[in-house]
Write an enzyme that holds these catalytic residues in place. Structure first.
Site, mmCIF file in Angstrom:
data_model
loop_
_atom_site.group_PDB
_atom_site.id
_atom_site.type_symbol
_atom_site.label_atom_id
_atom_site.label_comp_id
_atom_site.label_asym_id
_atom_site.label_seq_id
_atom_site.Cartn_x
_atom_site.Cartn_y
_atom_site.Cartn_z
ATOM 1 N N SER A 236 0.819 -1.215 0.000
ATOM 2 C CA SER A 236 0.000 0.000 0.000
ATOM 3 C C SER A 236 0.853 1.264 0.000
ATOM 4 O O SER A 236 1.735 1.424 0.838
ATOM 5 C CB SER A 236 -0.899 0.010 1.240
ATOM 6 O OG SER A 236 -0.141 -0.274 2.409
ATOM 7 N N ALA B 271 0.375 5.325 0.390
ATOM 8 C CA ALA B 271 -0.598 6.333 0.801
ATOM 9 C C ALA B 271 -1.000 7.218 -0.375
ATOM 10 O O ALA B 271 -2.150 7.647 -0.479
ATOM 11 C CB ALA B 271 -0.016 7.184 1.929
ATOM 12 N N LYS C 52 10.852 -5.824 4.278
ATOM 13 C CA LYS C 52 10.751 -5.376 2.881
ATOM 14 C C LYS C 52 11.283 -3.953 2.726
ATOM 15 O O LYS C 52 11.740 -3.573 1.636
ATOM 16 C CB LYS C 52 9.318 -5.503 2.372
ATOM 17 C CG LYS C 52 8.258 -4.742 3.170
ATOM 18 C CD LYS C 52 8.106 -3.304 2.766
ATOM 19 C CE LYS C 52 7.121 -2.594 3.657
ATOM 20 N NZ LYS C 52 7.010 -1.138 3.349
ATOM 21 N N ASP D 99 3.879 -6.762 -0.328
ATOM 22 C CA ASP D 99 4.444 -5.491 0.106
ATOM 23 C C ASP D 99 5.841 -5.285 -0.472
ATOM 24 O O ASP D 99 6.242 -4.164 -0.796
ATOM 25 C CB ASP D 99 4.496 -5.448 1.634
ATOM 26 C CG ASP D 99 4.338 -4.040 2.182
ATOM 27 O OD1 ASP D 99 4.302 -3.090 1.380
ATOM 28 O OD2 ASP D 99 4.243 -3.883 3.406
ATOM 29 N N ASN E 120 11.527 4.445 0.875
ATOM 30 C CA ASN E 120 12.730 3.640 1.050
ATOM 31 C C ASN E 120 13.433 3.422 -0.287
ATOM 32 O O ASN E 120 14.661 3.510 -0.373
ATOM 33 C CB ASN E 120 12.369 2.302 1.702
ATOM 34 C CG ASN E 120 11.981 2.453 3.160
ATOM 35 O OD1 ASN E 120 12.825 2.602 4.029
ATOM 36 N ND2 ASN E 120 10.678 2.430 3.428
ATOM 37 N N GLU F 121 12.364 3.886 7.246
ATOM 38 C CA GLU F 121 12.654 2.813 8.199
ATOM 39 C C GLU F 121 13.724 1.843 7.695
ATOM 40 O O GLU F 121 14.310 1.097 8.475
ATOM 41 C CB GLU F 121 11.369 2.022 8.486
ATOM 42 C CG GLU F 121 10.233 2.834 9.101
ATOM 43 C CD GLU F 121 10.295 2.881 10.618
ATOM 44 O OE1 GLU F 121 11.328 2.471 11.181
ATOM 45 O OE2 GLU F 121 9.314 3.336 11.228
#
Length: 330
Positions: A136, A138, A189, A242, A254, A279
């Protein structure tokens, strides 16, 4: 139904719109006064140039958000999760269902969010814990583009509650019970997305990126299983699903960060250039640490770790991967 969000960034506010579309009353708590004013006064998304429903409200007051609803959505960077949960625990007066929508591993401890929640929220206040995750962006969901997620919990009724809460004609939610697998796949991931971005920045081509994504699935599975999750989960939405969307799209923060690193930007500069939390770098470190602890064969993760810590150049990293002992694919 009333629902509180702790964190009103890109993902939190986007999911708030989903719940608003589904008839829920939503209150977002964020520490950024600019974000709160954009939501309350301008009715626009804090990150995207998109108008959001006027019945989505925001507050700076944590107590107000905690008292507002029995369902609390955690949409925070993992490095801030523990501190905020400590604050929440001090003001709780009744049990709540906590739903984590963040994808990361805590710095220093390498703990998943479910483990942090268990440590910081008193048992009498923890009605249930659910992780909501999957492929997903945003940027797409805020435009109501078709998306699928998985709601996983040790409490089946809680997983079903979240499934029904978020599902509609553009968002389909499945249920699961493998919290470890869903959280781990969603976090690891991000590490692979960094590597994929670096590969693209170096101009290695589509063949190399496809190989990277395919072979990294094996490493994700190894980590999931080592931590007590199910192999099957890694083949699902929170694993392969994902990974595909995050490791091959410019919508992925990322992937974008890795791309900048591959093009020559220093790691810290690439991280600071993103408006949203990245992250993946921390997750590379956590995955490397998990690999050492459980004696796992993680060549992609290990080479990425050595690269971001300046132990090797990427021109050295490629031969390290390509010239390993030849093996059977399985």
């Amino acid at each position: 139904m009333k629902v509180s969000f702790i964190g009103g960034g890109a993902w939190g506010t986007t999911l708030a719109q989903v719940l608003s579309d589904n008839g829920c009353e939503v209150l977002i708590r964020d520490i950024n006064e600019v974000f709160v004013n954009k939501i309350n006064k301008n009715h626009v998304h804090p990150f995207f140039d998109v108008t959001i429903p006027t019945n989505i409200k925001a507050t700076l007051d944590l107590r107000e958000a905690v008292d507002y609803a029995d369902i609390i959505i955690l949409s925070l960077p993992t490095k801030f999760m523990r501190g905020v949960l400590k604050e929440i625990n001090q003001i709780l007066t009744s049990s709540k269902t906590f739903v984590n929508v963040s994808k990361g591993i805590e710095p220093d401890t390498s703990l998943r969010v479910s483990q942090i929640v268990e440590q910081e929220i008193n048992k009498e206040y923890l009605k249930a814990y659910v992780v909501l995750s999957g492929p997903s962006h945003a940027e797409e969901l805020i435009l109501r583009k078709l998306t699928t997620l998985v709601s996983a919990s040790n409490n089946f009724e809680a997983a079903k509650l979240v499934q029904n809460l978020f599902s509609n004609d553009y968002l389909r939610v499945y249920t699961g019970s493998d919290v470890i697998g869903v959280e781990t796949g969603g976090a690891i991931k991000n590490a692979i997305a960094i590597v994929s971005g670096i590969s693209t920045g170096l101009g290695l081509g589509e063949n190399a990126r496809a190989a990277l994504i395919a072979r990294s699935i094996r490493e994700i599975i190894a980590i999931v299983v080592a931590l007590g999750g199910k192999k099957e989960t890694a083949y699902g939405l929170s694993g392969i699903g994902d990974l595909i969307v995050t490791a091959s799209s410019m919508n992925s923060r990322n992937f974008q960060t890795g791309l900048k690193i591959g093009q020559g930007m220093p790691v810290e500069e690439a991280l600071s250039s993103s408006k949203q939390t990245v992250e993946g770098i921390r997750t590379i470190e956590a995955a490397h640490e998990i690999g050492l602890k459980y004696n796992l064969d993680l060549p992609i993760i290990n080479v990425a770790y050595d690269f971001i810590h300046g132990k090797i150049k990427f021109t050295d990293a490629i031969p390290l991967l390509m010239n390993r002992e030849l093996k059977n694919e399985q």
